[in-house]
Design a protein around this motif. Structure first.
Motif, PDB file in Angstrom:
ATOM      1  N   ALA A  92     -26.673 -16.911   1.030  1.00 29.02           N
ATOM      2  CA  ALA A  92     -25.415 -16.966   0.586  1.00 29.02           C
ATOM      3  C   ALA A  92     -25.726 -16.118  -0.867  1.00 29.02           C
ATOM      4  N   ILE A  93     -27.181 -16.851  -1.536  1.00 26.55           N
ATOM      5  CA  ILE A  93     -27.408 -15.927  -2.915  1.00 26.55           C
ATOM      6  C   ILE A  93     -27.899 -15.240  -2.432  1.00 26.55           C
ATOM      7  N   ARG A  94     -28.648 -14.653  -1.636  1.00 28.65           N
ATOM      8  CA  ARG A  94     -29.296 -13.119  -1.471  1.00 28.65           C
ATOM      9  C   ARG A  94     -28.469 -12.249  -0.996  1.00 28.65           C
ATOM     10  N   MET A  95     -27.179 -12.587  -0.600  1.00 31.51           N
ATOM     11  CA  MET A  95     -26.195 -11.434  -0.207  1.00 31.51           C
ATOM     12  C   MET A  95     -25.444 -11.299  -1.435  1.00 31.51           C
ATOM     13  N   LEU A  96     -25.052 -11.943  -2.987  1.00 34.32           N
ATOM     14  CA  LEU A  96     -24.273 -12.127  -4.413  1.00 34.32           C
ATOM     15  C   LEU A  96     -25.692 -11.327  -4.144  1.00 34.32           C
ATOM     16  N   VAL A  97     -27.007 -11.456  -4.351  1.00 33.26           N
ATOM     17  CA  VAL A  97     -28.121 -10.314  -5.232  1.00 33.26           C
ATOM     18  C   VAL A  97     -28.204  -9.060  -4.355  1.00 33.26           C
ATOM     19  N   GLU A  98     -27.957  -8.719  -3.345  1.00 27.53           N
ATOM     20  CA  GLU A  98     -27.848  -7.462  -2.141  1.00 27.53           C
ATOM     21  C   GLU A  98     -26.473  -7.113  -3.202  1.00 27.53           C
ATOM     22  N   ARG A  99     -25.607  -7.208  -3.261  1.00 34.20           N
ATOM     23  CA  ARG A  99     -24.045  -7.102  -4.296  1.00 34.20           C
ATOM     24  C   ARG A  99     -24.476  -6.427  -5.652  1.00 34.20           C
ATOM     25  N   LYS A 100     -25.812  -7.149  -6.528  1.00 36.82           N
ATOM     26  CA  LYS A 100     -25.649  -6.439  -7.673  1.00 36.82           C
ATOM     27  C   LYS A 100     -25.038  -7.516  -8.495  1.00 36.82           C
ATOM     28  N   THR A 101     -24.688  -8.850  -8.346  1.00 39.00           N
ATOM     29  CA  THR A 101     -23.846  -9.743  -8.402  1.00 39.00           C
ATOM     30  C   THR A 101     -24.861 -10.605  -9.902  1.00 39.00           C
ATOM     31  N   SER A 102     -24.660 -10.738 -10.900  1.00 40.36           N
ATOM     32  CA  SER A 102     -25.651 -11.371 -11.744  1.00 40.36           C
ATOM     33  C   SER A 102     -25.508 -12.710 -11.758  1.00 40.36           C
ATOM     34  N   ILE A 103     -25.680 -13.611 -11.746  1.00 39.83           N
ATOM     35  CA  ILE A 103     -26.285 -14.725 -10.907  1.00 39.83           C
ATOM     36  C   ILE A 103     -26.367 -16.355 -12.275  1.00 39.83           C
ATOM     37  N   LEU A 104     -26.229 -17.190 -12.617  1.00 39.03           N
ATOM     38  CA  LEU A 104     -25.988 -17.737 -13.418  1.00 39.03           C
ATOM     39  C   LEU A 104     -26.835 -19.239 -12.924  1.00 39.03           C
ATOM     40  N   LEU A 105     -27.670 -19.471 -12.127  1.00 43.03           N
ATOM     41  CA  LEU A 105     -27.839 -20.838 -11.438  1.00 43.03           C
ATOM     42  C   LEU A 105     -28.656 -22.452 -11.960  1.00 43.03           C
ATOM     43  N   VAL A 106     -27.997 -22.639 -12.094  1.00 45.14           N
ATOM     44  CA  VAL A 106     -28.032 -24.460 -12.398  1.00 45.14           C
ATOM     45  C   VAL A 106     -28.944 -25.211 -10.772  1.00 45.14           C
ATOM     46  N   THR A 107     -30.175 -25.429 -11.217  1.00 45.10           N
ATOM     47  CA  THR A 107     -30.744 -26.290  -9.927  1.00 45.10           C
ATOM     48  C   THR A 107     -31.862 -27.134 -10.378  1.00 45.10           C
ATOM     49  N   HIS A 108     -32.179 -27.970  -9.670  1.00 43.49           N
ATOM     50  CA  HIS A 108     -33.297 -29.237  -9.836  1.00 43.49           C
ATOM     51  C   HIS A 108     -34.779 -29.109  -8.892  1.00 43.49           C
ATOM     52  N   THR A 109     -33.755 -28.317  -7.454  1.00 44.66           N
ATOM     53  CA  THR A 109     -34.882 -28.989  -6.763  1.00 44.66           C
ATOM     54  C   THR A 109     -35.964 -27.294  -6.748  1.00 44.66           C
ATOM     55  N   GLY A 110     -36.875 -27.783  -5.676  1.00 41.34           N
ATOM     56  CA  GLY A 110     -37.807 -26.618  -5.251  1.00 41.34           C
ATOM     57  C   GLY A 110     -37.746 -25.738  -4.900  1.00 41.34           C
ATOM     58  N   HIS A 111     -37.012 -26.445  -3.212  1.00 41.57           N
ATOM     59  CA  HIS A 111     -37.312 -25.312  -2.134  1.00 41.57           C
ATOM     60  C   HIS A 111     -36.166 -23.824  -2.686  1.00 41.57           C
ATOM     61  N   ILE A 112     -35.112 -24.015  -3.404  1.00 43.96           N
ATOM     62  CA  ILE A 112     -34.172 -23.406  -3.668  1.00 43.96           C
ATOM     63  C   ILE A 112     -34.916 -22.152  -4.558  1.00 43.96           C
ATOM     64  N   LEU A 113     -35.842 -22.385  -5.169  1.00 41.07           N
ATOM     65  CA  LEU A 113     -36.490 -21.955  -6.251  1.00 41.07           C
ATOM     66  C   LEU A 113     -37.715 -21.293  -5.307  1.00 41.07           C
ATOM     67  N   ASP A 114     -38.427 -22.027  -5.023  1.00 37.78           N
ATOM     68  CA  ASP A 114     -39.571 -20.903  -4.228  1.00 37.78           C
ATOM     69  C   ASP A 114     -39.211 -20.055  -3.434  1.00 37.78           C
ATOM     70  N   LYS A 115     -38.208 -20.020  -2.773  1.00 38.26           N
ATOM     71  CA  LYS A 115     -37.614 -19.005  -1.980  1.00 38.26           C
ATOM     72  C   LYS A 115     -37.301 -18.291  -2.560  1.00 38.26           C
ATOM     73  N   LEU A 116     -36.761 -18.283  -4.024  1.00 39.54           N
ATOM     74  CA  LEU A 116     -36.359 -17.149  -5.012  1.00 39.54           C
ATOM     75  C   LEU A 116     -37.150 -16.799  -5.563  1.00 39.54           C
ATOM     76  N   VAL A 117     -38.079 -17.598  -5.971  1.00 44.78           N
ATOM     77  CA  VAL A 117     -39.330 -16.441  -6.876  1.00 44.78           C
ATOM     78  C   VAL A 117     -40.178 -16.231  -5.984  1.00 44.78           C
ATOM     79  N   ASP A 118     -40.360 -16.510  -4.346  1.00 46.76           N
ATOM     80  CA  ASP A 118     -41.324 -15.961  -3.850  1.00 46.76           C
ATOM     81  C   ASP A 118     -40.444 -13.863  -3.550  1.00 46.76           C
ATOM     82  N   GLU A 119     -39.369 -13.994  -3.476  1.00 47.39           N
ATOM     83  CA  GLU A 119     -39.001 -12.579  -3.438  1.00 47.39           C
ATOM     84  C   GLU A 119     -38.733 -12.374  -4.770  1.00 47.39           C
TER      85      GLU A 119
END
Lengths: 408, 246
Positions: free
Chosen positions: B174-201
């Motif tokens: 879903a976040i990827r879909m927002l990125v593809e739509r060129k939506t600006s995102i402000l994301l609060v997160t603690h955990t590594g998993h979601i960050l790993d995925k987004l950082v890798d991309e």
């Protein structure tokens, strides 16, 4: 006059001053009783009040029984129903044509219950709808009936009888309304419903009265072995006073589910209840009510489940939501068991709309009024299992409009 | 810039929760906010959304060139700001499908069954909104609602906390879909998993570290995230500040 009818009338005469247990007492002599007259312009007269109960002109013209004041009109649909053996007529005509109807006349409700039942016997002149569905016949399309009053200070007395034969099914929608111009009126409706073995009756009733109208429905339902009775009641208008306490008696394995939605307004008095008597083994009842109090409305939501047989099950859910400092809501759930092993429960609560819910919806783009309307709509929307889709849709559309009106 | 938050000071019932926050997000940018509990991360999102109990004492919020500091939340939502709640309230009586249909007419969009299916919320339509939802169902539904809004700025408050791995994969989609739509995102997160995925991309532009109601460090994800995971917030901030990368 036949002997049996004379005896009924005598009992009625004696009860004409008998006050009802609940609700303000009404002086019946203040109201006019109109004589039946030409029914040609009935649809024109019906169109405005019918809209208030969510029925379009087309739907009214298709209705099986329309009574405007003392005039009766039957839609074309009655012919189609007749082919299935279904009878739709006035109670007076049914009594004349079919002698067996006597077995259902004042059998569920005593004629001398109070002055209102007595007045219906003495003054209704045979008005009120009579519907008979033969055993095994499943009427697919909902049958509409409308009872409307169009002139001020008129009294409307009706005696309705519905008989659903063994294994048969009927979905009945009744709308009762007055046009906005009616200053004061009186409506007294006796309804005797008989649901046969393994038969199903769903009954939706929508009321849109006026500020000066007093309303006294008297309803009693008998559900025989394995049968099912589902009822949905919605009142959403001002009214001088309305007092009703319908009762459902359930035989072995019979079940009922009743929902009452009361949207109180102005200084109206609503005293509305529902009673289920579990008189057969395995019978069950669920009574649900949702009450919204606005303005200076006074609302008593009564409900009672009485267990006379075991095993049996009953549950009452009564939720109130005052939306005004001057509104009064009284929730009165009663459970009574005279046997061992009946399971009776209730939940009653009077609360408020949670601010965090409003806040959440506002953050999704809804104004405060829109957010309240969404929540109110949810509060009023009660799922009634067994209510046909078409009926549910009519109710949903009405509820949507009402929730917007309630916050606007 | 799409969003300019300048020297924002916010109080909740007289208690200061933000003590002078500056934040600037451009169109299509993805910003991540990290920080210990009670650092003010959720308060920052709630203040940008305009939730009523967050009282702005100083500073301003400019969105799309317009000062929205004193605008009610519904106006901000209609201008294109969306908040995906960490814990949305249960609303008994309000069916998901009725809410979704109200959203569709509000935002004049058509329901996209594919998105509902992708997020795994299609089977929840007959339920009451958030009533009895599992952690994963709540998060997925909030993201679905955010996608329906098609916002210019999507603020996601811990969309991955307390959810299972299947839900995380759906949430990342879903976040990827927002990125593809060129939506600006402000994301609060603690955990590594979601960050790993987004950082890798290569999806994240900036990581902000918050402590005690302030953004104390902002930098590139490759610089900030490994230090946070290695040393914890407090030490990572000290090291980053010493390195003079602020």
């Amino acid at each position: 006059m036949s002997e049996w009818l004379r005896r009924i009338r005598e009992r009625a005469e004696k009860a004409l001053d008998k006050k009802a247990k609940y609700g303000p007492d009404i002086d019946l002599s203040r109201y006019n009783r109109r004589e039946p007259s030409d029914a040609s312009d009935i649809l024109r007269l019906a169109s405005e009040p019918a809209k208030r109960i969510g029925l379009s002109e087309k739907e009214v013209s298709r209705a099986s029984y329309v009574q405007v004041d003392e005039r009766i009109w039957h839609g074309m649909i009655v012919e189609g129903l007749r082919k299935q053996g279904v009878i739709v007529t006035s109670t007076g005509e049914a009594l004349e044509k079919y002698p067996w109807v006597r077995d259902y006349y004042w059998r569920n409700i005593p004629v001398d219950l109070d002055k209102y039942t007595a007045a219906v016997e003495l003054y209704s002149g045979g008005k009120g709808y009579f519907i008979y569905v033969p055993p095994g016949v499943k009427v697919k399309i909902p049958v509409y009936t409308c009872l409307l009053i169009t002139s001020s200070w008129e009294a409307q007395f009706v005696h309705n009888i519905v008989i659903v034969g063994d294994g048969a099914e009927l979905n009945l929608i009744t709308g009762c309304a007055v046009p906005h111009k009616v200053a004061g009126a009186l409506h007294i409706g006796v309804s005797e419903f008989y649901v046969g073995r393994n038969a199903k009756l769903s009954f939706a009733m929508i009321h849109a009265w006026g500020r000066g109208v007093h309303v006294r429905p008297r309803t009693s339902v008998r559900v025989m072995e394995g049968g099912s009775y589902v009822s949905y009641y919605l009142v959403h208008s001002d009214v001088a006073s309305i007092q009703a306490y319908p009762s459902v008696r359930l035989d072995k394995n019979a079940r009922t589910h009743t929902a009452s939605i009361i949207l109180g307004s102005s200084n109206s008095i609503y005293d509305i209840g529902s009673e289920a008597v579990l008189q057969g083994e395995g019978s069950s009842a669920e009574i649900v009510s949702r009450v919204i109090g606005r303005d200076e409305s006074w609302i008593a939501a009564r409900s009672r489940i009485k267990a006379l047989a075991s095993p049996s099950r009953g549950h009452i859910e009564c939720l109130g939501l005052p939306l005004s400092k001057k509104a009064t809501i009284i929730a009165l759930p009663e459970l009574e068991s005279r046997v061992e092993g009946a399971e009776l429960t209730h939940e009653a609560a009077i609360g408020k709309i949670a601010e965090e819910e409003i806040e959440y919806l506002m953050s999704k783009g809804f104004t405060e009024e829109e957010a309240r309307a969404l929540i109110l709509r949810g509060f009023m929307r009660v799922e009634v299992p067994g209510l046909p889709l078409q009926t549910q849709k009519l109710i949903d559309a009405t509820i949507k409009l009402l929730s917007e009106k309630a916050t606007g | 810039m799409l969003l300019d938050v300048e020297n924002l000071v916010v109080e909740v019932h007289g208690r200061r929760v933000l003590r002078g926050v500056d934040l600037h997000i451009g169109e299509g940018e993805v910003h991540v906010v990290m920080g210990p509990n009670a650092a003010g991360k959720s308060s920052l999102l709630a203040s940008i959304m305009g939730l009523s109990k967050y009282r702005v004492v100083e500073g301003k919020i400019v969105f799309n060139g317009e000062d929205v500091t004193n605008k009610p939340s519904y106006e901000r939502a209609l201008k294109g700001i969306a908040l995906s709640y960490q814990i949305p309230p249960s609303i008994k009586g309000l069916k998901v499908k009725d809410f979704v249909s109200a959203m569709l007419s509000k935002y004049k969009c058509s329901g996209d069954y594919f998105i509902a299916k992708m997020l795994g919320v299609d089977y929840l339509m007959d339920r009451y909104l958030f009533v009895g939802f599992s952690g994963g169902e709540r998060k997925r539904m909030e993201l679905y609602i955010t996608l329906l809004q098609n916002p210019k700025l999507a603020m996601l408050d811990e969309p991955d906390s307390g959810v299972d791995i299947d839900s995380i994969n759906r949430i990342v989609s879903a976040i990827r879909m927002l990125v593809e739509r060129k939506t600006s995102i402000l994301l609060v997160t603690h955990t590594g998993h979601i960050l790993d995925k987004l950082v890798d991309e290569g999806g994240i532009d900036t990581v902000h570290l918050m402590m005690n109601g302030r953004i104390v460090f902002s930098g590139l994800p490759d610089e900030v995230i490994p230090l946070v995971f290695k040393y914890g917030y407090k030490k990572a901030v000290e090291k980053l500040q010493r390195l003079g990368q602020k």
